[in-house]
Design a protein around this motif. Sequence first.
Motif, PDB file in Angstrom:
ATOM      1  N   ARG A 118       0.862  -1.185   0.000  1.00 41.08           N
ATOM      2  CA  ARG A 118       0.000   0.000   0.000  1.00 41.08           C
ATOM      3  C   ARG A 118       0.901   1.239   0.000  1.00 41.08           C
ATOM      4  N   GLU A 119       0.597   2.189  -0.874  1.00 45.38           N
ATOM      5  CA  GLU A 119       1.373   3.438  -0.941  1.00 45.38           C
ATOM      6  C   GLU A 119       1.013   4.353   0.223  1.00 45.38           C
ATOM      7  N   ALA A 120       1.987   5.096   0.692  1.00 51.09           N
ATOM      8  CA  ALA A 120       1.746   6.063   1.766  1.00 51.09           C
ATOM      9  C   ALA A 120       1.160   7.351   1.206  1.00 51.09           C
ATOM     10  N   GLU A 121       0.336   7.998   2.009  1.00 53.99           N
ATOM     11  CA  GLU A 121      -0.208   9.319   1.681  1.00 53.99           C
ATOM     12  C   GLU A 121       0.064  10.233   2.867  1.00 53.99           C
ATOM     13  N   LYS A 122      -0.038  11.529   2.642  1.00 56.09           N
ATOM     14  CA  LYS A 122       0.134  12.461   3.760  1.00 56.09           C
ATOM     15  C   LYS A 122      -1.029  12.290   4.736  1.00 56.09           C
ATOM     16  N   ASN A 123      -0.735  12.485   5.994  1.00 51.53           N
ATOM     17  CA  ASN A 123      -1.753  12.382   7.032  1.00 51.53           C
ATOM     18  C   ASN A 123      -2.813  13.470   6.809  1.00 51.53           C
ATOM     19  N   PRO A 124      -4.073  13.088   6.599  1.00 51.69           N
ATOM     20  CA  PRO A 124      -5.102  14.096   6.317  1.00 51.69           C
ATOM     21  C   PRO A 124      -5.385  15.039   7.491  1.00 51.69           C
ATOM     22  N   LYS A 125      -4.992  14.641   8.707  1.00 50.94           N
ATOM     23  CA  LYS A 125      -5.282  15.467   9.888  1.00 50.94           C
ATOM     24  C   LYS A 125      -4.097  16.322  10.330  1.00 50.94           C
ATOM     25  N   GLU A 126      -2.985  16.242   9.613  1.00 50.99           N
ATOM     26  CA  GLU A 126      -1.773  16.894  10.113  1.00 50.99           C
ATOM     27  C   GLU A 126      -1.832  18.420  10.040  1.00 50.99           C
ATOM     28  N   ARG A 127      -1.055  19.029  10.938  1.00 43.90           N
ATOM     29  CA  ARG A 127      -0.881  20.479  10.937  1.00 43.90           C
ATOM     30  C   ARG A 127       0.526  20.755  10.429  1.00 43.90           C
ATOM     31  N   PRO A 128       0.666  21.217   9.170  1.00 41.47           N
ATOM     32  CA  PRO A 128       1.988  21.362   8.555  1.00 41.47           C
ATOM     33  C   PRO A 128       2.982  22.212   9.348  1.00 41.47           C
ATOM     34  N   THR A 129       2.523  23.284  10.004  1.00 40.27           N
ATOM     35  CA  THR A 129       3.455  24.136  10.744  1.00 40.27           C
ATOM     36  C   THR A 129       4.049  23.389  11.931  1.00 40.27           C
ATOM     37  N   THR A 130       3.223  22.660  12.653  1.00 36.97           N
ATOM     38  CA  THR A 130       3.703  21.880  13.795  1.00 36.97           C
ATOM     39  C   THR A 130       4.715  20.844  13.324  1.00 36.97           C
ATOM     40  N   LYS A 131       4.405  20.141  12.244  1.00 36.58           N
ATOM     41  CA  LYS A 131       5.307  19.116  11.714  1.00 36.58           C
ATOM     42  C   LYS A 131       6.631  19.739  11.286  1.00 36.58           C
ATOM     43  N   LEU A 132       6.594  20.884  10.616  1.00 29.37           N
ATOM     44  CA  LEU A 132       7.823  21.552  10.180  1.00 29.37           C
ATOM     45  C   LEU A 132       8.706  21.876  11.386  1.00 29.37           C
ATOM     46  N   LYS A 133       8.116  22.404  12.432  1.00 25.69           N
ATOM     47  CA  LYS A 133       8.907  22.749  13.624  1.00 25.69           C
ATOM     48  C   LYS A 133       9.510  21.495  14.252  1.00 25.69           C
ATOM     49  N   ASN A 134       8.762  20.403  14.289  1.00 23.88           N
ATOM     50  CA  ASN A 134       9.315  19.147  14.791  1.00 23.88           C
ATOM     51  C   ASN A 134      10.476  18.684  13.921  1.00 23.88           C
ATOM     52  N   GLN A 135      10.305  18.789  12.597  1.00 25.91           N
ATOM     53  CA  GLN A 135      11.377  18.388  11.687  1.00 25.91           C
ATOM     54  C   GLN A 135      12.614  19.260  11.882  1.00 25.91           C
ATOM     55  N   MET A 136      12.404  20.551  12.092  1.00 23.98           N
ATOM     56  CA  MET A 136      13.541  21.447  12.312  1.00 23.98           C
ATOM     57  C   MET A 136      14.232  21.148  13.636  1.00 23.98           C
ATOM     58  N   ASN A 137      13.514  20.551  14.592  1.00 24.54           N
ATOM     59  CA  ASN A 137      14.125  20.149  15.857  1.00 24.54           C
ATOM     60  C   ASN A 137      15.118  19.008  15.680  1.00 24.54           C
ATOM     61  N   LEU A 138      15.056  18.321  14.529  1.00 24.09           N
ATOM     62  CA  LEU A 138      16.038  17.275  14.241  1.00 24.09           C
ATOM     63  C   LEU A 138      17.412  17.877  13.937  1.00 24.09           C
ATOM     64  N   LEU A 139      17.434  19.166  13.587  1.00 28.52           N
ATOM     65  CA  LEU A 139      18.699  19.826  13.254  1.00 28.52           C
ATOM     66  C   LEU A 139      19.488  20.147  14.518  1.00 28.52           C
ATOM     67  N   TRP A 140      20.800  20.093  14.379  1.00 31.87           N
ATOM     68  CA  TRP A 140      21.672  20.529  15.463  1.00 31.87           C
ATOM     69  C   TRP A 140      21.643  22.056  15.511  1.00 31.87           C
ATOM     70  N   ARG A 141      21.996  22.606  16.650  1.00 25.63           N
ATOM     71  CA  ARG A 141      22.043  24.068  16.788  1.00 25.63           C
ATOM     72  C   ARG A 141      23.011  24.663  15.764  1.00 25.63           C
ATOM     73  N   MET A 142      24.152  24.004  15.556  1.00 20.36           N
ATOM     74  CA  MET A 142      25.137  24.530  14.599  1.00 20.36           C
ATOM     75  C   MET A 142      24.591  24.539  13.167  1.00 20.36           C
ATOM     76  N   GLU A 143      23.694  23.598  12.854  1.00 22.15           N
ATOM     77  CA  GLU A 143      23.087  23.570  11.518  1.00 22.15           C
ATOM     78  C   GLU A 143      22.100  24.729  11.367  1.00 22.15           C
ATOM     79  N   LEU A 144      21.350  25.022  12.432  1.00 27.95           N
ATOM     80  CA  LEU A 144      20.436  26.165  12.408  1.00 27.95           C
ATOM     81  C   LEU A 144      21.224  27.471  12.303  1.00 27.95           C
ATOM     82  N   ILE A 145      22.318  27.571  13.040  1.00 28.65           N
ATOM     83  CA  ILE A 145      23.165  28.776  12.995  1.00 28.65           C
ATOM     84  C   ILE A 145      23.702  28.991  11.584  1.00 28.65           C
TER      85      ILE A 145
END
Length: 196
Positions: A118-145
């Motif tokens: 079965r192919e994956a689809e985007k979560n229909p209930k997701e909040r893109p801004t919240t997900k983006l911030k979580n994804q950016m939390n995967l970055l190290w501080r030096m990468e953000l700098i």
Amino acid sequence: MNQQDMLYDTDMREILFETYENTGEHLRIFEELVIGKSRADAILVKENEILGFEIKSDKDSLVRLTTQVKNYERFCDKCYIVTGIHYIDRIEEAVPDHWGIYDIMRDEEGNLHIEVFREAEKNPKERPTTKLKNQMNLLWRMELIKIVKEHKLGGVTTRNKKQLRDLIVEKLGKEEAKRLTCEALMERDYSIFENQ
């Protein structure tokens, strides 16, 4: 189940990663990456997308799957569960309908084959801004700098990770912040820690 027919995690990872690496796309695979309160078996980063893979070998249990699903969905644009014949019938009910399912099986010669059940689809209930911030939390501080400096967004010395992340989103917009997050993850260099 016969011992030689059992699917092991390492074999499943190998065929899964080969499948994506053979596409020729620019991508990066991270194994055992911490996402929230779970450890993702594999996170695949592409140009503008982050995919999550939970691998359930024949020796694994489905006990923690509900919690794992929640954590994957907080960080990944699309999610997949990778399993074999042992769990394929139960997996469809165990993960949400928008999750993709990969089925790995052995042929008569013992070679592994992978199929999209079965192919994956985007979560229909997701909040893109919240997900983006979580994804950016995967970055190290030096990468953000590095992103802040390269785009001349202002001082960095007093800002923590959250403030740097919010500054990038505010000044560059969500789409560019997402692109730069994926780019930073694909270019991550772990060798900087080798001589410390």
